[in-house]
Design an enzyme around this catalytic site. Structure first.
Site, short mmCIF file in Angstrom:
data_model
loop_
_atom_site.label_atom_id
_atom_site.label_comp_id
_atom_site.label_asym_id
_atom_site.label_seq_id
_atom_site.Cartn_x
_atom_site.Cartn_y
_atom_site.Cartn_z
N LYS A 1 4.72 9.28 8.59
CA LYS A 1 4.28 9.99 9.80
C LYS A 1 5.24 9.84 10.68
O LYS A 1 5.53 10.58 11.74
CB LYS A 1 3.01 9.40 10.28
CG LYS A 1 2.93 7.72 9.89
CD LYS A 1 1.67 7.30 9.85
CE LYS A 1 1.55 6.10 8.77
NZ LYS A 1 0.29 5.61 8.29
N ASP B 1 9.30 2.47 -0.29
CA ASP B 1 8.42 3.20 0.61
C ASP B 1 8.73 2.79 2.08
O ASP B 1 8.22 1.67 2.62
CB ASP B 1 7.14 2.61 0.03
CG ASP B 1 5.82 3.31 1.09
OD1 ASP B 1 6.37 3.69 1.89
OD2 ASP B 1 4.78 3.56 0.60
N TYR C 1 0.84 -1.24 -0.02
CA TYR C 1 0.04 -0.01 -0.15
C TYR C 1 0.77 1.42 0.07
O TYR C 1 1.73 1.35 0.82
CB TYR C 1 -0.79 0.08 1.28
CG TYR C 1 -1.79 1.39 1.63
CD1 TYR C 1 -2.90 1.27 0.47
CD2 TYR C 1 -1.58 2.33 2.36
CE1 TYR C 1 -3.70 2.41 0.63
CE2 TYR C 1 -2.31 3.38 2.55
CZ TYR C 1 -3.63 3.60 1.62
OH TYR C 1 -4.32 4.52 1.79
N1 HOZ Z 1 -2.41 4.04 6.28
C1 HOZ Z 1 -1.97 3.26 7.59
C2 HOZ Z 1 -1.32 2.31 7.22
N2 HOZ Z 1 -1.46 1.18 6.98
C3 HOZ Z 1 -3.50 2.71 8.15
C4 HOZ Z 1 -4.22 3.47 9.01
C5 HOZ Z 1 -5.49 4.16 8.02
O1 HOZ Z 1 -5.49 3.78 6.75
O2 HOZ Z 1 -6.17 5.01 8.43
#
Ligand code: HOZ
Length: 429
Positions: A268, A240, A145
């Site tokens: 983050k 990533d 992702y």
């Molecule tokens: N993007 C985060 C990492 N997998 C997951 C949290 C979310 O989508 O709120």
């Protein structure tokens, strides 16, 4: 069963005015049943919900809280920053300091651009890779992702896998025409894609340790193989490291596996949980970014003082005691394996550094196909039982569990006891 009266009321109110009652889909508990707990506060390894229940937290804001919640150094840094103002849309001295700190542990990053989220960083890096190579195609792995940008929302992990929506409606066909997907850990598939599209692939983007379909380490030589193939085909290798950066090793996966990507995506963690993202890497590529070069990308809040301050303090505190968090993770992994064996529950407990997760399957898990053999109904039972025993997991089989420097012997012991009870309860129900 814990009473969650206030959480339930707040969720009803949220559902009436927000899609699904949430600001990000995975929070809605659709994959695990019930309604979400609302968080009141956090300290160290612990969070407290609005009904007064406390939990050992393995979400940690999906990774960035390497030093735990409300770390005193992070709070002090934020207090100082906030007194000076929250945003200027102009240069501040600490941006370059944060970049230098990142470079000190990730020397592949010769230049870095700060943005506001991992998604934004990925979108910008893809544009840059296309501009640099003069090619359009991008290779990505099934179950990885890279945020919710159109061109990469193809057979993705994280929330889209959780909700069974791997390809979102609203993404125009032409936006994904140039995206090629291959199974994670399958070097031959990458080789075949390069052979098929010789001279057309701008970059391969990969989570060097997959963290968005549960945690799946790269197999021997996979990352070195990707480096070799991308180099051979004059294509770029993009790591990533939104999840793995500072988590699988203080220097990220690139340090742990000794593979140098051309570009790195960070998220983050470099803002200590405040909104931020970054992309950086080879100087000859990064000099193409405006205003030094022609590739446009901008952001009023990029490098904002609060995210930068929290990020510096988090990296300081987190990296200094990183070994502690890694050793707590290793202890939990070994204990979970023993407990599952003693209960005859088929489980693969997989982790690297300070992140791990459990797959309830007999199969060895190396890619999306094997990850999706995990019994998600059993996971949901375990999730709910954990919650009753004061342990908070991500509400999805396909998210990673994170450990901080604040996860001490007491919180780990409680977690192991909760795992044992959760397995017993889940087997019975
Ligand atoms: N993007 C985060 C990492 N997998 C997951 C949290 C979310 O989508 O709120």
């Amino acid at each position: 069963m814990h009473q969650r009266t206030i959480s339930d009321q707040l969720f009803q109110e949220a559902v009436s005015c927000m899609p699904g009652g949430v600001s990000s889909p995975v929070r809605a508990y659709k994959a695990v049943g019930g309604s979400p707990i609302f968080i009141e506060r956090g300290k160290g390894a612990w969070i407290q919900d609005v009904d007064g229940h406390q939990y050992v937290d393995y979400v940690l804001s999906y990774g960035p809280l390497l030093a735990g919640h409300a770390h005193p150094k992070v709070q002090t840094a934020l207090n100082h920053a906030i007194r000076r103002g929250t945003s200027f849309g102009a240069c501040i001295k600490d941006e370059a300091r944060l970049v230098r700190k990142i470079q000190s542990v990730m020397p592949s990053i010769e230049k870095l651009r700060l943005v506001n989220s991992g998604t934004e960083a990925v979108m910008s890096a893809i544009r840059l890779a296309r501009a640099f190579t003069g090619r359009d195609k991008i290779l990505k792995c099934i179950g990885n992702y890279h945020g919710h940008a159109d061109s990469l929302l193809v057979e993705a992990g994280s929330g889209v896998a959780t909700l069974g929506l791997p390809n979102s409606p609203g993404v125009p066909k032409r936006s994904v025409e140039d995206t090629i997907v291959v199974p994670f850990n399958d070097l031959m598939a990458v080789k075949r894609a390069f052979d098929r599209c010789s001279g057309e692939i701008a970059a391969m983007i990969v989570e060097p340790v997959a963290g968005n379909m549960g945690v799946i380490p790269p197999q021997d030589d996979y990352l070195h193989g990707l480096r070799h193939l991308t180099h051979h085909h004059e294509s770029l290798l993009i790591f990533d490291e939104v999840m793995t950066g500072f988590r699988v090793h203080p220097g990220g996966a690139q340090a742990l596996f000794d593979v140098t990507p051309d570009l790195t995506i960070l998220g983050k963690v470099i803002g200590g949980g405040l909104p931020i993202g970054a992309y950086g890497g080879r100087e000859d590529i990064m000099t193409m970014v405006a205003p030094q070069g022609p590739v446009y990308q901008a952001g009023t809040l990029s490098g904002n003082p609060l995210s930068v301050a929290a990020g510096m303090a988090t990296l300081d505190a987190g990296i200094q005691h990183w070994d502690q968090a890694a050793s707590a993770t290793a202890t939990l992994i070994e204990a979970f394996k023993d407990i599952a064996t003693s209960q005859s529950v088929p489980v693969q407990v997989q982790g690297v550094g300070t992140m791990f997760s459990c797959f309830f399957t007999e199969k060895s898990v190396t890619d999306w196909e094997s990850a999706s053999t995990s019994d998600t109904d059993f996971f949901a039972k375990v999730f709910r039982a954990f919650l009753e025993h004061h342990v908070y997991l991500p509400p999805s089989q396909y998210e990673a569990w994170f450990v901080s420097t604040a996860h001490d012997a007491e919180s780990c012991t409680l977690t192991m006891e909760a795992f044992e009870t959760a397995l017993k309860k889940s087997l019975r129900s």
